[in-house]
Design an enzyme around this catalytic site. Structure first.
Site, PDB file in Angstrom:
ATOM      1  N   LYS A  74     -11.674   3.305   0.974  1.00  0.00           N
ATOM      2  CA  LYS A  74     -10.770   2.576   0.080  1.00  0.00           C
ATOM      3  C   LYS A  74     -11.640   1.693  -0.815  1.00  0.00           C
ATOM      4  O   LYS A  74     -12.183   0.691  -0.356  1.00  0.00           O
ATOM      5  CB  LYS A  74      -9.805   1.711   0.887  1.00  0.00           C
ATOM      6  CG  LYS A  74      -8.797   2.495   1.701  1.00  0.00           C
ATOM      7  CD  LYS A  74      -8.090   1.646   2.718  1.00  0.00           C
ATOM      8  CE  LYS A  74      -7.012   0.792   2.141  1.00  0.00           C
ATOM      9  NZ  LYS A  74      -6.156   0.175   3.170  1.00  0.00           N
ATOM     10  N   TYR A  99     -15.461  25.948  -1.961  1.00  0.00           N
ATOM     11  CA  TYR A  99     -15.375  24.486  -2.041  1.00  0.00           C
ATOM     12  C   TYR A  99     -13.971  24.054  -2.442  1.00  0.00           C
ATOM     13  O   TYR A  99     -13.469  23.039  -1.985  1.00  0.00           O
ATOM     14  CB  TYR A  99     -16.339  23.925  -3.095  1.00  0.00           C
ATOM     15  CG  TYR A  99     -17.778  24.268  -2.883  1.00  0.00           C
ATOM     16  CD1 TYR A  99     -18.532  23.629  -1.913  1.00  0.00           C
ATOM     17  CD2 TYR A  99     -18.410  25.228  -3.675  1.00  0.00           C
ATOM     18  CE1 TYR A  99     -19.869  23.935  -1.720  1.00  0.00           C
ATOM     19  CE2 TYR A  99     -19.745  25.540  -3.503  1.00  0.00           C
ATOM     20  CZ  TYR A  99     -20.469  24.893  -2.516  1.00  0.00           C
ATOM     21  OH  TYR A  99     -21.778  25.193  -2.334  1.00  0.00           O
ATOM     22  N   LEU A 138      -6.533   5.063   8.065  1.00  0.00           N
ATOM     23  CA  LEU A 138      -7.512   5.977   7.475  1.00  0.00           C
ATOM     24  C   LEU A 138      -7.994   6.980   8.518  1.00  0.00           C
ATOM     25  O   LEU A 138      -8.318   8.121   8.191  1.00  0.00           O
ATOM     26  CB  LEU A 138      -8.698   5.198   6.912  1.00  0.00           C
ATOM     27  CG  LEU A 138      -8.410   4.232   5.770  1.00  0.00           C
ATOM     28  CD1 LEU A 138      -9.708   3.612   5.275  1.00  0.00           C
ATOM     29  CD2 LEU A 138      -7.671   4.921   4.641  1.00  0.00           C
ATOM     30  N   GLU A 177       0.841  -1.200   0.000  1.00  0.00           N
ATOM     31  CA  GLU A 177       0.000   0.000   0.000  1.00  0.00           C
ATOM     32  C   GLU A 177       0.877   1.252   0.000  1.00  0.00           C
ATOM     33  O   GLU A 177       0.584   2.232  -0.686  1.00  0.00           O
ATOM     34  CB  GLU A 177      -0.918   0.025   1.222  1.00  0.00           C
ATOM     35  CG  GLU A 177      -1.988  -1.047   1.217  1.00  0.00           C
ATOM     36  CD  GLU A 177      -2.800  -1.070   2.498  1.00  0.00           C
ATOM     37  OE1 GLU A 177      -4.039  -1.037   2.382  1.00  0.00           O
ATOM     38  OE2 GLU A 177      -2.206  -1.119   3.590  1.00  0.00           O
TER      39      GLU A 177
END
Length: 133
Positions: free
Chosen positions: A107, A61, A80, A29
């Site tokens: 993910k 934004y 995460l 990863e």
């Protein structure tokens, strides 16, 4: 979430942001990276910009988008939860008008047997309780 959202009021909404990052505990990863799906809600009072139609009365934004992009594409995190926390705290630190932020980090491509949209985390951080004064 509905009752919390109703209490918080107006919000800016960013959905389905996709970035390539190198987060995770596995070496592959960190080496190969993967796609991450990000959603952000940022609560703030939108009455003034609703009346004035003036960009200086709100948060862009694209500013929140850039925060998410820089963090996901930035230095590797193991969890995460850490990615989400960085997005939330950076958003709150950079924009004093925002009273709370919700961040979902997903993910979409994980090694699990079976179909799925994504696996991930969702956090909500409030300026009043999660930000040091």
């Amino acid at each position: 979430m509905t009752s919390d959202g109703a209490k918080l009021g107006d919000k800016l909404i960013l959905r389905g942001l996709m970035f390539h990052g190198y987060h995770g505990v596995k070496q592959e990863e960190k080496k190969l990276g993967q796609k991450f799906k990000i959603d952000v809600d940022a609560w703030m009072d939108l009455r003034t910009p609703g009346h004035t139609d003036n960009m200086s009365d709100t948060v862009s934004y694209t500013d929140i988008y850039r925060i998410a992009k820089n963090i996901v594409e930035g230095p590797s995190q193991n969890l995460l939860e850490s990615v989400a926390q960085l997005i939330a705290t950076t958003t709150l630190n950079n924009h004093s008008q925002i009273s709370a932020v919700r961040v979902v980090v997903g993910k979409p491509h994980v090694a699990v047997p079976g179909p799925l949209d994504y696996l991930g985390v969702e956090i909500i951080r409030y300026r009043s309780t999660d930000m040091p004064i």
